[in-house]
Every structure is written in C-alpha cells, then in structure tokens.
Write a protein that holds these residues in place. Sequence first.
Motif, mmCIF file in Angstrom:
data_model
loop_
_atom_site.group_PDB
_atom_site.id
_atom_site.type_symbol
_atom_site.label_atom_id
_atom_site.label_comp_id
_atom_site.label_asym_id
_atom_site.label_seq_id
_atom_site.Cartn_x
_atom_site.Cartn_y
_atom_site.Cartn_z
ATOM 1 N N ALA A 9 6.460 -0.471 2.164
ATOM 2 C CA ALA A 9 5.338 -0.731 3.069
ATOM 3 C C ALA A 9 4.291 -1.632 2.404
ATOM 4 N N ALA A 13 3.297 -5.253 3.774
ATOM 5 C CA ALA A 13 1.920 -5.493 4.206
ATOM 6 C C ALA A 13 1.284 -6.639 3.421
ATOM 7 N N VAL A 19 -1.511 -0.013 4.902
ATOM 8 C CA VAL A 19 -0.455 0.995 4.951
ATOM 9 C C VAL A 19 -1.115 2.282 5.432
ATOM 10 N N ASP A 36 3.231 0.173 8.186
ATOM 11 C CA ASP A 36 2.648 -0.981 7.499
ATOM 12 C C ASP A 36 2.260 -2.055 8.510
#
Length: 107
Positions: A9, A13, A19, A36
């Motif tokens: 995640a 991101a 997240v 995310d």
Amino acid sequence: MLTNLLENAAHAAGTGGAVLVATSRDRGRVAIEVHDSGPGLNEQARQTLFEPTISFKKGGTGLGLSIARKSALLMGGDILLVKGELGGAAFRVVLPAANGTAANPDR
C-alpha cells in the motif's frame, strides 16, 4: 500478512499518498482492511493477484500476496480484494478471533 499489505500500500500510494487501515470484528472473526490512494489494479492484476511469481511491481517477485493469502488460509481465514476507500487498491484480511471468540461476543 499485514507487513506485506502495508508495504504494498505504501509503495502504491507513493510520496504524499495515503494508506488507511480499518479493523472490525463480528461473530468470532476479525477483519483488517488496508486501503491505499495509489492507481489501483487493472483487470489483469485483479485476475492473477494471488498467483505465485506474477508481479506487476518493478523488481517484485510475485510471492508476497501469494504467501500472505496461504498464511491466512492456514489460519482459517482469507485475504480478499475489496473496493478501495481512497481510490486505489484495498484488501481485507479475515481471521478467526483468538480462541474462536471475540473479546465482546455481542459485536
């Protein structure tokens, strides 16, 4: 399991991304969701997500999600792809609560 999902995640991101982790419990099971704000998953990625040695990340081995899901299954749970709350990918880990009961069984 969670380390793999959180690292994935954070990678998706990217810098300045977000997240989100949410937890819940119900009927002797716990759920942990990781969301995310990355680009999400294309259809090919969705179909092969948990297959070993298939990766869509540069330098990835494709083993992380496969091993994480196998671990969840061995514990009587699973990892599922769910609708993302932040626009990117999201996963729900569902596992039996300790001793098969949640701390507050009425929840």
